[in-house]
Design a protein around this motif. Structure first.
Motif, PDB file in Angstrom:
ATOM      1  N   ASP A 197     109.956  30.593 113.336  1.00  0.00           N
ATOM      2  CA  ASP A 197     108.582  30.377 112.892  1.00  0.00           C
ATOM      3  C   ASP A 197     107.592  30.257 114.050  1.00  0.00           C
ATOM      4  O   ASP A 197     106.383  30.351 113.831  1.00  0.00           O
ATOM      5  N   THR A 257     113.147  35.055 108.272  1.00  0.00           N
ATOM      6  CA  THR A 257     113.127  34.284 109.515  1.00  0.00           C
ATOM      7  C   THR A 257     114.501  33.751 109.905  1.00  0.00           C
ATOM      8  O   THR A 257     114.633  33.033 110.895  1.00  0.00           O
ATOM      9  N   SER A 258     115.524  34.101 109.115  1.00  0.00           N
ATOM     10  CA  SER A 258     116.915  33.718 109.433  1.00  0.00           C
ATOM     11  C   SER A 258     117.732  34.985 109.685  1.00  0.00           C
ATOM     12  O   SER A 258     118.554  35.372 108.851  1.00  0.00           O
ATOM     13  N   ASN A 269     117.891  24.538 106.586  1.00  0.00           N
ATOM     14  CA  ASN A 269     117.642  25.594 107.572  1.00  0.00           C
ATOM     15  C   ASN A 269     116.913  26.815 107.011  1.00  0.00           C
ATOM     16  O   ASN A 269     116.626  27.765 107.742  1.00  0.00           O
ATOM     17  N   GLY A 270     116.617  26.823 105.702  1.00  0.00           N
ATOM     18  CA  GLY A 270     115.800  27.889 105.133  1.00  0.00           C
ATOM     19  C   GLY A 270     116.466  29.245 105.008  1.00  0.00           C
ATOM     20  O   GLY A 270     115.800  30.237 104.763  1.00  0.00           O
ATOM     21  N   SER A 271     117.767  29.305 105.145  1.00  0.00           N
ATOM     22  CA  SER A 271     118.480  30.577 105.179  1.00  0.00           C
ATOM     23  C   SER A 271     118.818  31.136 103.797  1.00  0.00           C
ATOM     24  O   SER A 271     118.627  32.315 103.532  1.00  0.00           O
ATOM     25  N   ASP A 281     115.788  29.380 112.449  1.00  0.00           N
ATOM     26  CA  ASP A 281     114.696  29.747 111.546  1.00  0.00           C
ATOM     27  C   ASP A 281     113.477  30.045 112.424  1.00  0.00           C
ATOM     28  O   ASP A 281     112.898  29.144 113.023  1.00  0.00           O
ATOM     29  N   GLN A 294     115.095  34.287 103.339  1.00  0.00           N
ATOM     30  CA  GLN A 294     113.919  34.390 104.185  1.00  0.00           C
ATOM     31  C   GLN A 294     114.224  35.264 105.412  1.00  0.00           C
ATOM     32  O   GLN A 294     115.286  35.117 106.036  1.00  0.00           O
TER      33      GLN A 294
END
Length: 218
Positions: free
Chosen positions: A206, A108-109, A169-171, A204, A106
């Protein structure tokens, strides 16, 4: 092993407008992830899934592919990353062949490390029926005993709520196409947590609050 990377970067974010093309330290946010991915030799090719013309133009400056504009039905707030990855995977397999793994990164990372991606890939190579997903370690107690059972519980000496120890953490999300197509999830049938120990790498972005934190921690 053929590993393809996918960066999902739609327009229309509500909490932080145009976040994926917003400049962080002079560079569009998505370019942080693009440059890191391109620097990992284990990745065969990097693709971007977007409906944003600005993102498409940014990608033209790099060795990444944007094969189509993402369909509107896959651009809503409630569309999950697995659906986006499956849409890409169907296209990829028709055009090429089935890859050994799909790596979702993503944008965002921005501060994820190349070494973390390589660690995820090496872990996956040894455990190909398990997904590898990144987490931020909050509580280090008994960390070496952690085994991930599902998205709600961890098994150590006893079951505990996962957010008491690890935070998603969505990374990094890495899995094999067979499991992604069967379960329509990056978390099934089981995952191995990739621990990223620093808050910087795990940020992250957002919201505006996240953005302001990112600007202070470079």
């Amino acid at each position: 092993m053929k590993i393809v990377a996918l960066i999902p970067a739609r327009s229309g974010s509500k909490r932080l407008k145009n976040k994926n093309s917003k400049k962080l330290f002079g560079k569009p946010l998505i370019t942080w992830t693009i440059k890191t991915a391109l620097n990992v030799k284990e990745i065969s090719k990097v693709f971007v899934s977007t409906n944003d013309k600005k993102i498409i133009n940014i990608c033209k400056k790099y060795d990444v592919q944007v094969p189509w504009k993402r369909p509107k039905k896959l651009c809503g707030d409630k569309v999950n990353t697995a659906s986006i990855a499956l849409h890409f995977l169907r296209w990829y397999e028709k055009r090429y062949s089935q890859p050994d793994a799909i790596l979702l990164l993503q944008p965002t990372s921005p501060f994820r490390k190349k070494s973390s991606i390589i660690k995820a890939i090496n872990t996956f190579k040894k455990n190909k029926n398990h997904a590898v997903v990144s987490f931020y370690l909050i509580n280090k107690k008994n960390a070496d005993l952690i085994f991930f059972k599902n998205t709600k519980t961890l098994t150590t000496a006893k079951k505990i709520k996962y957010d008491q120890t690890l935070k998603l953490n969505g990374s990094i999300y890495l899995t094999c196409p067979k499991n992604l197509k069967k379960y329509k999830s990056f978390f099934k049938p089981s995952i191995i947590p990739l621990i990223q120990n620093t808050s910087k790498e795990s940020i992250d972005i957002d919201t505006y609050e996240d953005w302001n934190i990112a600007k202070k921690i470079k």
